[in-house]
Design a protein around this motif. Structure first.
Motif, PDB file in Angstrom:
ATOM      1  N   PHE A  80       0.825  -1.211   0.000  1.00  0.00           N
ATOM      2  CA  PHE A  80       0.000   0.000   0.000  1.00  0.00           C
ATOM      3  C   PHE A  80       0.855   1.256   0.000  1.00  0.00           C
ATOM      4  CE2 PHE A  80      -3.361  -2.899   0.815  1.00  0.00           C
ATOM      5  CZ  PHE A  80      -4.475  -2.265   0.316  1.00  0.00           C
ATOM      6  N   GLY A 107       0.418   4.090  -2.665  1.00  0.00           N
ATOM      7  CA  GLY A 107       0.281   5.477  -2.248  1.00  0.00           C
ATOM      8  C   GLY A 107       1.304   6.373  -2.910  1.00  0.00           C
ATOM      9  N   VAL A 108       2.541   5.917  -2.952  1.00  0.00           N
ATOM     10  CA  VAL A 108       3.590   6.717  -3.580  1.00  0.00           C
ATOM     11  C   VAL A 108       3.269   6.933  -5.045  1.00  0.00           C
ATOM     12  CG1 VAL A 108       5.986   6.677  -4.346  1.00  0.00           C
ATOM     13  CG2 VAL A 108       5.437   6.101  -1.989  1.00  0.00           C
ATOM     14  N   LEU A 160       4.061  11.314   0.638  1.00  0.00           N
ATOM     15  CA  LEU A 160       5.435  11.364   0.122  1.00  0.00           C
ATOM     16  C   LEU A 160       5.445  11.506  -1.390  1.00  0.00           C
ATOM     17  CD1 LEU A 160       7.199   8.666   2.327  1.00  0.00           C
ATOM     18  CD2 LEU A 160       7.284  11.148   2.526  1.00  0.00           C
ATOM     19  N   GLY A 161       4.632  10.696  -2.018  1.00  0.00           N
ATOM     20  CA  GLY A 161       4.608  10.729  -3.484  1.00  0.00           C
ATOM     21  C   GLY A 161       4.155  12.058  -4.014  1.00  0.00           C
ATOM     22  N   PHE A 162       3.192  12.627  -3.350  1.00  0.00           N
ATOM     23  CA  PHE A 162       2.675  13.932  -3.816  1.00  0.00           C
ATOM     24  C   PHE A 162       3.754  14.989  -3.729  1.00  0.00           C
ATOM     25  CE2 PHE A 162       0.246  17.846  -3.481  1.00  0.00           C
ATOM     26  CZ  PHE A 162      -0.649  17.675  -4.520  1.00  0.00           C
ATOM     27  N   ALA A 165       6.965  14.512  -3.705  1.00  0.00           N
ATOM     28  CA  ALA A 165       8.020  14.221  -4.681  1.00  0.00           C
ATOM     29  C   ALA A 165       7.576  14.613  -6.084  1.00  0.00           C
ATOM     30  CB  ALA A 165       8.385  12.752  -4.624  1.00  0.00           C
ATOM     31  N   PHE A 173      -0.483   3.169   5.544  1.00  0.00           N
ATOM     32  CA  PHE A 173       0.644   3.221   4.616  1.00  0.00           C
ATOM     33  C   PHE A 173       0.267   3.858   3.290  1.00  0.00           C
ATOM     34  CE2 PHE A 173       2.572   0.562   7.704  1.00  0.00           C
ATOM     35  CZ  PHE A 173       3.930   0.767   7.551  1.00  0.00           C
ATOM     36  N   LEU A 174      -0.981   3.690   2.935  1.00  0.00           N
ATOM     37  CA  LEU A 174      -1.439   4.368   1.721  1.00  0.00           C
ATOM     38  C   LEU A 174      -1.332   5.879   1.906  1.00  0.00           C
ATOM     39  CD1 LEU A 174      -2.706   3.685  -1.048  1.00  0.00           C
ATOM     40  CD2 LEU A 174      -4.916   4.207  -0.036  1.00  0.00           C
ATOM     41  N   GLY A 218       2.230   6.972   1.794  1.00  0.00           N
ATOM     42  CA  GLY A 218       2.696   6.924   0.413  1.00  0.00           C
ATOM     43  C   GLY A 218       2.186   8.082  -0.402  1.00  0.00           C
ATOM     44  N   VAL A 219       0.908   8.385  -0.240  1.00  0.00           N
ATOM     45  CA  VAL A 219       0.321   9.485  -1.003  1.00  0.00           C
ATOM     46  C   VAL A 219       1.019  10.794  -0.645  1.00  0.00           C
ATOM     47  CG1 VAL A 219      -1.732  10.924  -1.234  1.00  0.00           C
ATOM     48  CG2 VAL A 219      -1.915   8.445  -1.410  1.00  0.00           C
ATOM     49  N   GLY A 267       0.246   9.312  -5.289  1.00  0.00           N
ATOM     50  CA  GLY A 267       0.608  10.646  -4.841  1.00  0.00           C
ATOM     51  C   GLY A 267       1.547  11.326  -5.807  1.00  0.00           C
ATOM     52  N   PHE A 268       2.475  10.573  -6.327  1.00  0.00           N
ATOM     53  CA  PHE A 268       3.436  11.138  -7.265  1.00  0.00           C
ATOM     54  C   PHE A 268       2.722  11.641  -8.509  1.00  0.00           C
ATOM     55  CE2 PHE A 268       6.763  11.002 -10.488  1.00  0.00           C
ATOM     56  CZ  PHE A 268       7.773  11.670  -9.825  1.00  0.00           C
TER      57      PHE A 268
END
Lengths: 152, 152
Positions: free
Chosen positions: A58, A62-63, B65-67, B69, B58-59, B62-63, A66-67
């Motif tokens: 997950f 998410g990464v 951090l990814g956002f 980045a 964790f989602l 992740g979101v 989100g990315f």
DNA sequence: GTAATTTTCATACTTTCGGGTGAATGTTAC
DNA sequence: GTAACATTCACCCGAAAGTATGAAAATTAC
């Protein structure tokens, strides 16, 4: 798949594609989860490992999401419609002249000075221009005029 | 002072700090996880619920951090053209966003609505844009921005 | 000459912009 | 931790722009 911040998608078709994609992704994730759950109960995988896998899975999702959301570009601006002379209302000579000066960034007063006219006259011209172009602001008039190739 | 692309490759020192931070974050996450695990075994929380909490947690991480980045590299990705920049005054991310909407013909109020910001905030942004571009009207800003290829 | 259109100018009113100042928050660099 | 910047929001005031209505010359077309 260019999702915009303003709306969720450019068109209905694209939106559907987007939803479908997300649904599939979610389905895959759940399937993976359930598979793992199965192995978990069947083979007594260590709880730590199981939880770790879920977490990593997950976190990755998410990464990724989100990315994408963050990178999703700020090309938010215009409706970007391929306009084609929607009205038969043609601009007069003077109006085109004024329109070009507007697009060049001059104020009404500056345009009046340049053309040796009254400010009121320029205001009349601008309002007529807006009416004919179907807008109500000079910035919109610039955009429309550009799309119609009335100004460079 | 646009977006610094270096978060990932600025300096060794910074990179180390970054890794350390990520490690700490991970440690916190694991600690949280373990706490939950404790409650899981102690109070017989339903497995589904437990997994769900882990997944959402964790989602979310992740979101986030990814956002972050993804937003970072927004600037470097597109033109790669070393066009002239007449002044060292670079526009910030938000300012470019606002500038594009201005060029698209939106009023300050409309921009505020679109970006979910206050009208006053937009006014601040627009005034900063004008200062940096060396103009004092939005139509001039559009012209200048077009000449600098800041907007299509 | 008359009609239609363009161009010109006016007044009055409302809304939007522009400019100035100040300030709180959050992030990043050093 | 400090400095620098980005982002957000607020208030004020004057200038510019936009809206509505009316109307007088000039131009062109018939």
């Amino acid at each position: 798949m260019a999702v915009r911040p303003g709306r969720l998608a450019k068109s209905k078709k694209e939106f559907l594609k987007y939803v479908l994609f997300m649904g599939l992704l979610l389905a895959c994730a759940i399937a993976l989860l359930k598979t793992f759950e199965y192995y978990y109960f069947s083979y007594k995988i260590k709880t730590d490992v199981f939880i770790g896998v879920v977490a990593v899975l997950f976190l990755s999702i998410g990464v990724y999401l989100g990315f994408k959301a963050g990178k999703k570009n700020n090309y938010t601006q215009q409706p970007a419609e391929p306009v084609k002379l929607p009205m038969e209302m043609e601009l007069s000579q003077r109006e085109i002249e004024v329109l070009k000066l507007i697009a060049a960034g001059f104020s009404n007063q500056e345009i009046a000075d340049k053309l040796y006219l009254s400010l009121n006259t320029i205001k009349t011209h601008t309002n007529n221009i807006y009416s004919k172009l179907g807008v109500n602001r000079r910035t919109q008039a610039i955009e429309t005029a550009r799309n119609l190739n009335l100004v460079p």
